[in-house]
Design a protein around this motif. Sequence first.
Motif, short mmCIF file in Angstrom:
data_model
loop_
_atom_site.label_atom_id
_atom_site.label_comp_id
_atom_site.label_asym_id
_atom_site.label_seq_id
_atom_site.Cartn_x
_atom_site.Cartn_y
_atom_site.Cartn_z
N ILE A 190 34.98 18.28 -8.56
CA ILE A 190 35.78 17.12 -8.93
C ILE A 190 37.16 17.28 -8.31
CG2 ILE A 190 36.79 15.80 -10.82
CD1 ILE A 190 34.56 16.90 -12.62
N ALA A 191 37.61 16.23 -7.60
CA ALA A 191 38.95 16.25 -7.00
C ALA A 191 39.67 14.96 -7.38
CB ALA A 191 38.86 16.38 -5.49
N ILE A 192 40.85 15.09 -7.97
CA ILE A 192 41.64 13.95 -8.39
C ILE A 192 42.96 13.96 -7.60
CG2 ILE A 192 42.72 12.73 -10.31
CD1 ILE A 192 39.76 13.02 -10.69
N SER A 193 43.21 12.87 -6.86
CA SER A 193 44.49 12.72 -6.17
C SER A 193 45.10 11.36 -6.44
CB SER A 193 44.32 12.93 -4.67
OG SER A 193 43.43 11.96 -4.12
N GLY A 194 44.44 10.55 -7.28
CA GLY A 194 44.92 9.22 -7.58
C GLY A 194 45.56 9.14 -8.96
N GLU A 195 45.61 7.92 -9.49
CA GLU A 195 46.24 7.67 -10.78
C GLU A 195 45.21 7.28 -11.83
OE1 GLU A 195 49.53 4.97 -10.60
OE2 GLU A 195 50.00 5.52 -8.53
N LYS A 205 39.79 20.06 -9.41
CA LYS A 205 41.06 20.16 -8.70
C LYS A 205 41.92 18.93 -8.98
CE LYS A 205 39.07 22.67 -4.75
NZ LYS A 205 38.89 22.66 -3.27
N LEU A 206 43.19 19.19 -9.29
CA LEU A 206 44.21 18.14 -9.35
C LEU A 206 45.07 18.30 -8.10
CD1 LEU A 206 45.31 18.15 -13.10
CD2 LEU A 206 43.53 16.78 -11.99
N ALA A 217 48.25 13.38 -7.81
CA ALA A 217 47.45 13.07 -9.00
C ALA A 217 48.38 12.81 -10.20
CB ALA A 217 46.50 14.22 -9.32
N ILE A 218 48.09 11.71 -10.91
CA ILE A 218 48.83 11.37 -12.12
C ILE A 218 47.84 10.97 -13.20
CG2 ILE A 218 50.56 9.87 -13.17
CD1 ILE A 218 51.76 9.42 -10.44
N ILE A 243 42.22 24.11 -10.87
CA ILE A 243 43.12 24.22 -9.72
C ILE A 243 44.07 23.03 -9.77
CG2 ILE A 243 43.30 24.26 -7.21
CD1 ILE A 243 40.56 25.55 -7.12
N ARG A 244 45.36 23.30 -9.95
CA ARG A 244 46.33 22.21 -10.14
C ARG A 244 47.52 22.40 -9.21
NH1 ARG A 244 49.37 20.80 -15.90
NH2 ARG A 244 50.72 19.11 -15.09
N ASP A 245 47.73 21.38 -8.37
CA ASP A 245 48.90 21.40 -7.50
C ASP A 245 50.16 21.24 -8.36
OD1 ASP A 245 50.96 19.65 -5.70
OD2 ASP A 245 49.76 20.99 -4.45
N PRO A 246 51.27 21.89 -7.99
CA PRO A 246 52.50 21.79 -8.79
C PRO A 246 53.00 20.35 -8.96
CG PRO A 246 52.66 23.60 -7.24
CD PRO A 246 51.40 22.87 -6.91
N SER A 247 52.70 19.47 -8.00
CA SER A 247 53.17 18.10 -8.08
C SER A 247 52.27 17.20 -8.93
CB SER A 247 53.31 17.49 -6.69
OG SER A 247 52.03 17.39 -6.05
N ALA A 248 51.06 17.69 -9.27
CA ALA A 248 50.14 16.88 -10.09
C ALA A 248 50.68 16.75 -11.50
CB ALA A 248 48.75 17.51 -10.09
N GLN A 249 50.61 15.53 -12.05
CA GLN A 249 51.19 15.26 -13.36
C GLN A 249 50.11 14.96 -14.40
OE1 GLN A 249 54.57 12.48 -13.34
NE2 GLN A 249 54.52 12.53 -11.09
N VAL A 250 50.25 15.58 -15.57
CA VAL A 250 49.43 15.27 -16.74
C VAL A 250 50.40 14.98 -17.87
CG1 VAL A 250 47.68 16.06 -18.37
CG2 VAL A 250 47.55 16.76 -15.96
#
Length: 383
Positions: free
Chosen positions: A155-160, A173-174, A178-179, A193-200
């Motif tokens: 699973i890869a999330i890069s959208g909203e 993966k975020l 990703a928001i 796996i979460r990129d530092p810029s990904a927001q939850v």
Amino acid sequence: MLSLHTTISKMRIGMLLVCLSFCLSISPAYSASSQLQTSEAGNTYISGSDLVIATPVAADLFAAGGRVSVEREVGADAAVAGGSVTIRAPVRQDLRAAGGHVDIEGNTDGELVAAGGNVRVGEAAVVAGSAWLAGGDVTVAGKIGKGVRIYAGNIAISGEIDGDAHLYGQQIKLLPGAIIRGGLFYASPNELIRDPSAQVLGALTHEPTPPEWSKEHGPRTMSWFHPFFVLSMLAAGMLLYVLFPAAALGPQRAIRQYPLRSLLLGLALVFTIPPVAILFMVTVIGLPIGFALLLLYPLSLMLGYLATAFLIGRQVATAAKQPEPASLKRYALFLLLALIVLSIAAAIPFLGGIVMIAAVVLGLGGWAVWIQTTYHGARAAHE
């Protein structure tokens, strides 16, 4: 709670796969031309090997084929199935899609339900409602308005995502961009796996991972058993074809001609034979019949699986523009390809068991319909 969600998800995947099998079986098997029907309500029904929906659809759209591309607006719901499915135009209500590769590029004003080997919600896609996605690899690069639930291997999330995200997979993966504006609930045997810029923006909850997902007992993976199983089914299928060619080819033709009847009879046989056998066995007179039914039940399941494999092999041969009748070597080749496709599908997390069940049900129903139509035909000829 997770087990309940998993059960519900399997039921919905099963329905999608059954619909996919149904749609593929009614598509023309020996012609590249399409069949188009429009009902009085404005609904459009179309099937073919290579479909491009190039004119607007006023109401519901039902499309199935080898490759399906929706290029113009659908005024209501859309149900699309095929080896490759691409949605580039808006769907004004709910969208249901299933296939080997599903690519959503257009907007969906209602809910989105999609399942396949690869499922992608593109950057330009906006889903106004909620989304339910399942497959081997699922990517969300667009926007989903009311939450998402995803079951996949990767699973890869890069959208909203506006709302909660429920993610269940082997690798999650975020990615950058990703928001998730609600909570993130996930289960995986591996670390998120979460990129530092990904927001939850909501709560981040790591749900308990089911024991069967562990690395020692993970979801279905290709192992030594699969080649043995494929070769065994290939040998059984070719033996059936050599000794009883009509019996090998008849069920697949029955599925194409009577898909709904095959599906219903297959469901009835799969789930009623065991209890009927037990009922016979509780009586002294019916004991031999009960034992015979239980002994024949595994054989019937294998024959059902082979019938679906023959059907898929025939569809692959048609897509490769191979003439019919084909030689024995060609039948063996395309049957082998079909068995490999089914084995790969069976190895997809969450989808595997449903694929096997759908293959057995549809094939067993094809046998029942073929025997039924053959009997009635012979009886009519005799009279």
